[in-house]
Design an enzyme around this catalytic site. Structure first.
Site, PDB file in Angstrom:
ATOM      1  NE  ARG A 108      -2.045  -2.477   1.918  1.00 11.49           N
ATOM      2  CZ  ARG A 108      -0.825  -2.497   2.484  1.00 11.49           C
ATOM      3  NH1 ARG A 108      -0.371  -3.607   3.037  1.00 11.49           N
ATOM      4  NH2 ARG A 108      -0.068  -1.426   2.483  1.00 11.49           N
ATOM      5  CG  HIS A 135       1.864   1.694  -1.357  1.00 14.93           C
ATOM      6  ND1 HIS A 135       0.768   2.058  -0.615  1.00 14.93           N
ATOM      7  CD2 HIS A 135       2.725   1.094  -0.472  1.00 14.93           C
ATOM      8  CE1 HIS A 135       0.954   1.693   0.649  1.00 14.93           C
ATOM      9  NE2 HIS A 135       2.123   1.116   0.758  1.00 14.93           N
ATOM     10  CD  GLN A 138       5.634   3.493   1.775  1.00 11.71           C
ATOM     11  OE1 GLN A 138       4.968   2.591   2.256  1.00 11.71           O
ATOM     12  NE2 GLN A 138       6.671   4.010   2.410  1.00 11.71           N
ATOM     13  CG  ASP A 232       8.868  -3.133  -2.521  1.00 12.17           C
ATOM     14  OD1 ASP A 232       8.779  -3.603  -1.365  1.00 12.17           O
ATOM     15  OD2 ASP A 232       7.886  -3.036  -3.293  1.00 12.17           O
ATOM     16  CB  CYS A 273       7.698   0.790   1.094  1.00  9.96           C
ATOM     17  SG  CYS A 273       7.853  -0.759   0.204  1.00  9.96           S
ATOM     18  NE  ARG A 318       2.787   4.792   4.299  1.00 14.51           N
ATOM     19  CZ  ARG A 318       2.180   3.614   4.135  1.00 14.51           C
ATOM     20  NH1 ARG A 318       2.814   2.499   4.383  1.00 14.51           N
ATOM     21  NH2 ARG A 318       0.949   3.535   3.662  1.00 14.51           N
TER      22      ARG A 318
HETATM   23  N1  NVA Z   1       5.568  -4.179  -3.392  1.00 18.43           N
HETATM   24  C1  NVA Z   1       5.156  -4.494  -2.046  1.00 18.43           C
HETATM   25  C2  NVA Z   1       4.911  -3.250  -1.255  1.00 18.43           C
HETATM   26  C3  NVA Z   1       4.574  -3.485   0.185  1.00 18.43           C
HETATM   27  C4  NVA Z   1       4.312  -2.217   0.949  1.00 18.43           C
HETATM   28  C5  NVA Z   1       3.908  -5.353  -2.095  1.00 18.43           C
HETATM   29  O1  NVA Z   1       2.986  -5.027  -2.845  1.00 18.43           O
HETATM   30  O2  NVA Z   1       3.853  -6.367  -1.387  1.00 18.43           O
HETATM   31  N1   CP Z   2       4.778  -0.017   3.589  1.00 17.45           N
HETATM   32  C1   CP Z   2       3.599  -0.601   3.811  1.00 17.45           C
HETATM   33  O1   CP Z   2       2.607  -0.372   3.127  1.00 17.45           O
HETATM   34  O2   CP Z   2       3.590  -1.443   4.881  1.00 17.45           O
HETATM   35  P1   CP Z   2       2.384  -2.409   5.306  1.00 17.45           P
HETATM   36  O3   CP Z   2       2.268  -3.455   4.240  1.00 17.45           O
HETATM   37  O4   CP Z   2       2.799  -2.959   6.638  1.00 17.45           O
HETATM   38  O5   CP Z   2       1.123  -1.583   5.397  1.00 17.45           O
END
Ligand code: NVA
Ligand code: CP
Length: 331
Positions: A108, A135, A138, A232, A273, A318
């Site tokens: 990540r 992502h 997800q 989101d 998400c 997930r």
């Molecule tokens: N768009 C958000 C998704 C988190 C799962 C981010 O990148 O922070």
């Molecule tokens: N939805 C998601 O990716 O959550 P986290 O940021 O907690 O992993």
């Protein structure tokens, strides 16, 4: 043709055929049944995986950890604070070293190019646990959740993504809906529309699958007859906190509230998400409240807590879907 994903990396949905995506959704549901019935499934005993996180996480990290243990694997978690990664050693070099120790690598981070590079140099399957652009893990959980609520199948369903439609979630949902013959609508201000080239690419895919892709700033038109309303957070990980003021101005008209849900189909579901700012029980939520007076942001607490909201089923899924992705690529 039978699907075989053994040895593949999982970097973005665009890399996979509709059959491969459907296979992963089905496998995720099978793993959910095994977990729910307490049936052991240590199918990958003797293998080891490493999880690299340059951004924070609750769901993705814990999903990889629990799924790894359930499959009988050894799991190591690394972040920049507890390793050389990023500070003294590049991510590429870290990947080249870890590929010698581990059977699979989760990453990540920020750039999509980096996770692609990691997959090219590490010699083992790499799973994208979120980048600024996509992502993908997800997506399998989300489609599985939609299928659980619409047993007739995903094809032909209308999904509306409300808000920052050019973020990793907007991009990923657009690509996934296109692949699966769904009708995707990205609804937000013009400044936050997805890149034209990606829209074109997804439109071409949707033409093949019987789906469609629309981008609009008209909330009522977007949400009318929708089966799924998705949103989101307004400022994503890695974006500066100074953006909150501008995003609140731009995105407040796209908040998911009761009125928005009333345009949708009577059986529509709400998805997110997570994490979500639907109340003041977070430090960022409290901070935004102190500065701008908002008590909820991308979704009202009323919708978040309503019967239509499937966000916690989605979060559970997930884990099952990440298990399916790891099993399919490592078996
Ligand atoms: N768009 C958000 C998704 C988190 C799962 C981010 O990148 O922070
Ligand atoms: N939805 C998601 O990716 O959550 P986290 O940021 O907690 O992993």
């Amino acid at each position: 043709m039978p699907v075989n994903l053994s040895g593949r990396s999982f970097l973005k949905i665009l890399d996979f055929t509709p059959d491969e995506i459907r296979y992963l959704i089905k496998l995720s549901r099978d793993f959910k049944d095994l977990k729910r019935t307490g049936t052991p499934h240590r199918y990958l005993e003797g293998k080891n995986i490493v999880l690299l996180f340059e951004k924070t996480s609750t769901r993705t990290r814990c999903s990889f950890e629990v799924a790894g243990y359930d499959l009988g694997m050894g799991v190591t978690y690394l972040d920049p604070g507890s390793s050389q990664m990023g500070k003294k050693e590049s991510i590429e070099d870290t990947g080249r070293v870890l590929g010698r120790f581990y059977d699979g690598i989760e990453y990540r981070g920020f750039s999509q190019e980096l996770v692609e590079e990691l997959a090219a140099v590490s010699g083992v399957p790499v799973w994208n646990g979120l980048t600024d652009a996509f992502h993908p893990t997800q997506m399998i959980a989300d489609m599985m959740t939609i299928e659980e609520n619409f047993p007739m199948g995903l094809k032909g369903l209308k999904l509306v993504f409300m808000g920052d439609a050019r973020n990793n979630m907007g991009n990923s949902l657009m690509a996934t809906c296109a692949k699966l013959g769904m009708h995707f609508v990205g609804c937000g201000p013009k400044d936050l529309w997805p890149e034209e080239s990606l829209v074109k690419q997804c439109e071409a895919i949707a033409q093949e699958t019987g789906g469609s892709v629309t981008v609009t700033d008209d909330v009522k038109e977007a949400c009318t007859g929708a089966n799924v309303i998705y949103t989101d957070i307004w400022v994503s990980m890695g974006e500066p906190a100074e953006l909150w003021e501008q995003r609140i101005k731009l995105l407040s008209p796209y908040q998911v509230n009761k009125e928005v849900m009333s345009y949708a189909d009577a059986n529509a579901i709400f998805m997110h998400c997570l994490p979500s700012f639907h109340d003041l029980n977070t430090t960022i939520g409290q901070d935004v409240h102190d500065k701008f007076g908002l008590t909820e942001m991308e979704v009202t607490d009323e919708v978040f807590e309503s019967e239509q909201s499937k966000v916690f089923d989605e979060a559970e899924n997930r884990m099952h879907s990440i298990k399916a992705i790891m099993y399919a690529t490592l078996r």
